[in-house]
Design a protein around this motif. Structure first.
Motif, PDB file in Angstrom:
ATOM      1  N   ALA A   1      43.648  22.638  35.161  1.00  0.00           N
ATOM      2  CA  ALA A   1      42.826  23.293  35.005  1.00  0.00           C
ATOM      3  C   ALA A   1      42.175  24.678  34.419  1.00  0.00           C
ATOM      4  N   ASP A   2      43.565  24.864  34.504  1.00  0.00           N
ATOM      5  CA  ASP A   2      43.357  26.566  33.284  1.00  0.00           C
ATOM      6  C   ASP A   2      45.119  26.191  33.496  1.00  0.00           C
ATOM      7  N   GLY A   3      45.931  24.750  32.457  1.00  0.00           N
ATOM      8  CA  GLY A   3      47.118  24.908  32.028  1.00  0.00           C
ATOM      9  C   GLY A   3      48.181  25.077  33.168  1.00  0.00           C
ATOM     10  N   GLY A   4      47.923  25.267  33.980  1.00  0.00           N
ATOM     11  CA  GLY A   4      48.710  25.523  34.649  1.00  0.00           C
ATOM     12  C   GLY A   4      48.654  26.773  35.465  1.00  0.00           C
ATOM     13  N   TYR A   5      47.450  27.250  35.127  1.00  0.00           N
ATOM     14  CA  TYR A   5      47.359  28.850  35.960  1.00  0.00           C
ATOM     15  C   TYR A   5      46.292  28.384  36.982  1.00  0.00           C
ATOM     16  N   ASP A   6      46.189  27.014  37.043  1.00  0.00           N
ATOM     17  CA  ASP A   6      45.614  26.911  38.719  1.00  0.00           C
ATOM     18  C   ASP A   6      46.109  26.320  39.659  1.00  0.00           C
TER      19      ASP A   6
ATOM     20  N   ASN B   1      46.099  36.680  41.164  1.00  0.00           N
ATOM     21  CA  ASN B   1      44.828  36.861  40.834  1.00  0.00           C
ATOM     22  C   ASN B   1      43.831  35.288  42.014  1.00  0.00           C
ATOM     23  N   HIS B   2      44.424  34.443  41.765  1.00  0.00           N
ATOM     24  CA  HIS B   2      43.213  33.391  42.280  1.00  0.00           C
ATOM     25  C   HIS B   2      44.903  32.432  42.953  1.00  0.00           C
ATOM     26  N   THR B   3      43.838  30.887  42.903  1.00  0.00           N
ATOM     27  CA  THR B   3      44.219  29.754  44.077  1.00  0.00           C
ATOM     28  C   THR B   3      43.366  28.899  42.988  1.00  0.00           C
TER      29      THR B   3
ATOM     30  N   HIS C   1      35.851  35.312  32.599  1.00  0.00           N
ATOM     31  CA  HIS C   1      36.620  35.534  31.453  1.00  0.00           C
ATOM     32  C   HIS C   1      36.922  33.858  30.465  1.00  0.00           C
ATOM     33  N   PHE C   2      36.282  33.258  31.073  1.00  0.00           N
ATOM     34  CA  PHE C   2      35.592  31.859  30.379  1.00  0.00           C
ATOM     35  C   PHE C   2      34.935  31.475  30.099  1.00  0.00           C
ATOM     36  N   GLY C   3      33.420  32.292  30.099  1.00  0.00           N
ATOM     37  CA  GLY C   3      32.078  32.595  29.846  1.00  0.00           C
ATOM     38  C   GLY C   3      31.564  32.392  31.338  1.00  0.00           C
TER      39      GLY C   3
ATOM     40  N   PHE D   1      59.828  38.300  37.050  1.00  0.00           N
ATOM     41  CA  PHE D   1      59.087  38.343  37.736  1.00  0.00           C
ATOM     42  C   PHE D   1      57.526  38.436  36.453  1.00  0.00           C
ATOM     43  N   ARG D   2      56.863  37.268  35.867  1.00  0.00           N
ATOM     44  CA  ARG D   2      55.421  37.607  35.466  1.00  0.00           C
ATOM     45  C   ARG D   2      54.047  37.986  35.439  1.00  0.00           C
ATOM     46  N   VAL D   3      53.993  39.276  36.084  1.00  0.00           N
ATOM     47  CA  VAL D   3      52.476  39.025  36.980  1.00  0.00           C
ATOM     48  C   VAL D   3      51.394  38.892  36.112  1.00  0.00           C
ATOM     49  N   ASP D   4      50.820  37.594  36.530  1.00  0.00           N
ATOM     50  CA  ASP D   4      49.861  36.911  35.833  1.00  0.00           C
ATOM     51  C   ASP D   4      48.334  38.279  36.142  1.00  0.00           C
ATOM     52  N   MET D   5      47.593  38.758  35.101  1.00  0.00           N
ATOM     53  CA  MET D   5      46.181  39.195  35.695  1.00  0.00           C
ATOM     54  C   MET D   5      46.626  40.772  36.795  1.00  0.00           C
ATOM     55  N   ALA D   6      47.497  41.238  36.593  1.00  0.00           N
ATOM     56  CA  ALA D   6      47.972  42.266  37.530  1.00  0.00           C
ATOM     57  C   ALA D   6      47.616  42.676  38.115  1.00  0.00           C
TER      58      ALA D   6
ATOM     59  N   ALA E   1      54.498  43.079  34.690  1.00  0.00           N
ATOM     60  CA  ALA E   1      52.647  43.070  34.376  1.00  0.00           C
ATOM     61  C   ALA E   1      51.791  42.758  33.602  1.00  0.00           C
ATOM     62  N   GLU E   2      51.007  41.271  33.699  1.00  0.00           N
ATOM     63  CA  GLU E   2      49.999  41.040  32.646  1.00  0.00           C
ATOM     64  C   GLU E   2      48.944  42.549  32.619  1.00  0.00           C
ATOM     65  N   THR E   3      48.561  42.691  31.792  1.00  0.00           N
ATOM     66  CA  THR E   3      46.888  43.460  31.796  1.00  0.00           C
ATOM     67  C   THR E   3      46.306  43.344  30.621  1.00  0.00           C
ATOM     68  N   TRP E   4      44.788  42.983  30.830  1.00  0.00           N
ATOM     69  CA  TRP E   4      44.233  42.057  29.418  1.00  0.00           C
ATOM     70  C   TRP E   4      43.202  43.481  29.088  1.00  0.00           C
ATOM     71  N   TYR E   5      43.620  44.731  29.142  1.00  0.00           N
ATOM     72  CA  TYR E   5      42.923  45.963  28.000  1.00  0.00           C
ATOM     73  C   TYR E   5      43.743  46.414  27.576  1.00  0.00           C
TER      74      TYR E   5
ATOM     75  N   SER F   1      51.979  34.434  22.038  1.00  0.00           N
ATOM     76  CA  SER F   1      51.706  34.081  23.329  1.00  0.00           C
ATOM     77  C   SER F   1      51.640  33.192  23.233  1.00  0.00           C
ATOM     78  N   HIS F   2      50.949  32.150  24.840  1.00  0.00           N
ATOM     79  CA  HIS F   2      50.673  31.419  25.168  1.00  0.00           C
ATOM     80  C   HIS F   2      48.687  31.353  25.291  1.00  0.00           C
ATOM     81  N   ASP F   3      48.179  32.576  25.093  1.00  0.00           N
ATOM     82  CA  ASP F   3      47.320  33.257  24.852  1.00  0.00           C
ATOM     83  C   ASP F   3      46.698  33.798  23.621  1.00  0.00           C
ATOM     84  N   ALA F   4      47.438  33.842  22.745  1.00  0.00           N
ATOM     85  CA  ALA F   4      47.013  34.889  21.622  1.00  0.00           C
ATOM     86  C   ALA F   4      47.251  33.754  20.419  1.00  0.00           C
TER      87      ALA F   4
ATOM     88  N   GLY G   1      39.036  28.893  21.630  1.00  0.00           N
ATOM     89  CA  GLY G   1      40.278  28.383  22.860  1.00  0.00           C
ATOM     90  C   GLY G   1      42.185  28.287  22.039  1.00  0.00           C
ATOM     91  N   ARG G   2      42.732  28.387  23.221  1.00  0.00           N
ATOM     92  CA  ARG G   2      43.973  28.423  23.019  1.00  0.00           C
ATOM     93  C   ARG G   2      44.865  27.651  22.595  1.00  0.00           C
ATOM     94  N   ASP G   3      44.482  26.736  22.601  1.00  0.00           N
ATOM     95  CA  ASP G   3      45.546  24.783  22.463  1.00  0.00           C
ATOM     96  C   ASP G   3      45.989  25.529  20.671  1.00  0.00           C
TER      97      ASP G   3
HETATM   98  C1  GLC Z   1      46.255  34.869  32.273  1.00  0.00           C
HETATM   99  C2  GLC Z   1      47.433  33.709  31.532  1.00  0.00           C
HETATM  100  C3  GLC Z   1      46.355  32.983  31.064  1.00  0.00           C
HETATM  101  C4  GLC Z   1      45.729  32.279  32.377  1.00  0.00           C
HETATM  102  C5  GLC Z   1      44.977  33.460  33.190  1.00  0.00           C
HETATM  103  C6  GLC Z   1      43.752  32.421  34.254  1.00  0.00           C
HETATM  104  O1  GLC Z   1      45.731  35.826  31.172  1.00  0.00           O
HETATM  105  O2  GLC Z   1      47.521  33.874  30.749  1.00  0.00           O
HETATM  106  O3  GLC Z   1      46.831  31.726  29.945  1.00  0.00           O
HETATM  107  O4  GLC Z   1      44.223  31.814  32.002  1.00  0.00           O
HETATM  108  O5  GLC Z   1      45.468  34.375  32.756  1.00  0.00           O
HETATM  109  O6  GLC Z   1      45.202  32.528  35.392  1.00  0.00           O
END
Ligand code: GLC
Length: 546
Positions: free
Chosen positions: A70-75, A113-115, A155-157, A207-212, A269-273, A330-333, A419-421
């Motif tokens: 649903a979100d490129g593997g982040y689900d 953060n989520h499953t 975040h996605f609207g 480890f890369r920690v998503d939405m840390a 850590a990934e933090t988005w601010y 990155s895959h988000d930018a 989006g990020r495609d």
């Molecule tokens: C991170 C990922 C992004 C994903 C989001 C939700 O920001 O880099 O691709 O959509 O977390 O897991």
């Protein structure tokens, strides 16, 4: 598991990540070994020679776990297994072993953060009903009449709450297929400690920690309202959802797990601010060690913006005493060459925001600025994160038709956020052939017809190509990089970024419209050829004073 062999003297084990060049592989788009149109782990394994020749220190593998996509593997539906589309656990082990044999480390993504809504825990929660222990692992609440429990936004609207059949709502900061976990729950905390051990035992190095910054939320009743977030303002710890102080306790626990291993496992850590001193708290040695610093991604092609961002990050990171990182793509930018060709007044994320009409850019200008920015980033102290395909100088693919778009933001934003495609289009490996060597069965996102000319095959051995510049720069950097985090700024005039490292290594970037004289005895590398000692505009050079 194959233990990591002692690396050569050039790459000391202790704190290897501090100045590592880490290459992000987005597996679905890297290389497809079985012709089903989707990249896979075996595809990565087949191309390790490319990564070795490039001169990277580690691969960060974006999620390859069981996922309904649903979100490129982040689900993630199972955090401890490989999705059959991408391979098997045995295949993963083989990839780790082959990478280690080349002294390339492996970092995997942890999405905590989520499953996925297909995760057995969430399926149980739906079946067990309101008030059940199974629901307690997620954030289920009753609504306010017909209205959701709070004003939290995805975040996605759209809103961050989804209603289920019995009338309760659950929170999802991303798509509704990504229910947020309740990090106040002991079982949730333990599950991720066990997951870290599962992968560390298999030999992964980090480890890369998503939405840390989102795991710990203020869930006290009544739920607090979410302030109007300005994505351009740093957080201060007062938001009910983001960057709460309590999250640092989680990472102290993770650090204790990392330190059970020899060498200790690394993490970022990934933090988005917008980056500030709080961002670097995640990088404390007692926590994750590194945090992505995305501040270069916020800069337009403007000397003052870059210098201000770099200075701020150098200052902020010192307070925490952790690692320093830099990221351009990155895959988000939006891919950085395309982004940097935008006029200064245009927001760097304009592409993601546009509803289908991409801003016009000059591809030559983009190529020049992209390479110059890369040389600048690679000359900075600390660690640099590269994104697959940037070594080929790939530009953002701007003309994907709505029918080929996969990113959930497109639908969730009511077709207002593209989006990020555009940065996830499968890589070209060969000049010609089906999907330019990506795989025998085409590619899941369409590649531009011109991409054969950007392929690895077309650029290998070609002096002046993007690929050869990256290779040369990465090998030089290995020799030049010094542990010292100091940057001595040189005043070389308006529009010129110029800094010197402790060992006399200098980087000069010409962001003016005119050539500039380089007063150095030795030019080590440049992104455009110098002409009579003059560095052309939109170019960078590394020099040595000695
Ligand atoms: C991170 C990922 C992004 C994903 C989001 C939700 O920001 O880099 O691709 O959509 O977390 O897991």
């Amino acid at each position: 598991m194959t233990p990591f062999e002692a690396p050569s003297a050039a790459r000391p084990v202790v704190g290897w990540w501090r100045d590592a060049v880490v290459y992000e592989v987005y597996p679905r788009s890297f290389a497809d070994s079985n012709g089903d149109g989707v990249g896979d782990l075996e595809g990565v394994r087949h191309h390790l020679d490319h990564l070795d020749a490039l001169g990277i220190d580690a691969i960060w593998l974006s999620p390859f776990y069981m996922s309904p996509l649903a979100d490129g593997g982040y689900d993630v539906a199972d955090h401890r297994d490989v999705d059959p589309l991408l391979g098997t656990l045995d295949g993963f082990d083989a990839l780790v072993a082959d990478a280690h044999a080349r002294q390339i480390r492996i970092i995997v993504d942890i999405v905590a953060n989520h499953t996925s809504d297909r995760h057995p825990w969430f399926q149980d929660a739906l079946a067990a009903g309101r008030g059940s222990a199974a629901r307690d692992r997620y954030i289920f609440r009753d609504g306010d009449g017909e209205r959701p429990p709070s004003d939290w936004r995805s975040h996605f609207g759209g809103g961050a709450w989804q209603r289920v059949a019995d009338g309760q709502w659950y929170c999802h900061l991303f798509t509704r297929e990504q229910p947020d976990l309740n990090w106040d729950h002991d079982e949730v905390r333990q599950y991720f400690l066990d997951t870290l051990r599962f992968w560390a035992d298999r030999g992964v190095d980090g480890f890369r920690v998503d939405m840390a910054h989102t795991l710990v939320k203020d869930l006290a009743a009544p739920l607090r309202s979410q302030p109007d977030l300005d994505l351009h303002l740093p957080l201060d710890g007062s938001d009910p959802l983001y960057d709460r102080d309590g999250v640092h306790v989680v990472y102290e626990g993770w650090r204790r797990v990392f330190d059970e291993y020899d060498p200790p496992r690394a993490a970022v850590a990934e933090t988005w601010y917008p980056t500030n001193a709080r961002t670097y708290l995640y990088a404390r040695p007692s926590e994750l060690g590194q945090v992505f610093d995305f501040s270069l991604q916020q800069c337009a092609w403007d000397r003052d913006q870059f210098v201000a961002a770099i200075r701020r990050s150098l200052d902020d990171h010192r307070i925490a005493g952790g690692g320093l990182t830099w990221v351009l793509s990155s895959h988000d930018a939006v891919r950085h060459p395309s982004r940097l060709a935008l006029p200064v007044a245009v927001r760097p994320d304009a592409w993601l925001l546009s509803n289908g009409t991409a801003p016009h850019i000059d591809p030559q200008l983009a190529a020049r600025r992209g390479r110059a920015a890369t040389l600048m980033m690679l000359a900075l102290p600390g660690s640099a994160y590269l994104y697959q395909g940037e070594e080929l100088g790939l530009l953002e693919v701007a003309d994907l038709s709505p029918s080929s778009v996969h990113d959930p933001t497109w639908e969730r934003s009511g077709h207002t956020v593209r989006g990020r495609d555009g940065c996830r289009v499968p890589l070209p490996w060969t000049r010609a052939g089906t999907s330019f060597g990506f795989g025998a069965g085409g590619s899941w996102l369409p590649q531009p017809a011109t991409w054969g000319a950007c392929s690895v095959e077309a650029q290998t051995g070609v002096i002046g190509s993007s690929l050869e510049m990256y290779r040369a720069a990465l090998h030089l950097r290995r020799r030049l990089q010094v542990a010292d985090d100091e940057v001595e700024w040189q005043d070389s005039g308006v529009g010129i970024v110029h800094f010197r490292r402790a060992n006399g290594w200098e980087c000069i970037v010409n962001m003016t419209a005119e050539p500039v004289r380089v007063a150095a005895s030795q030019v080590l590398i440049s992104s455009r050829r110098l002409d009579g000692g003059l560095l052309p505009c939109d170019a960078a050079a590394w020099t040595h004073a000695g």
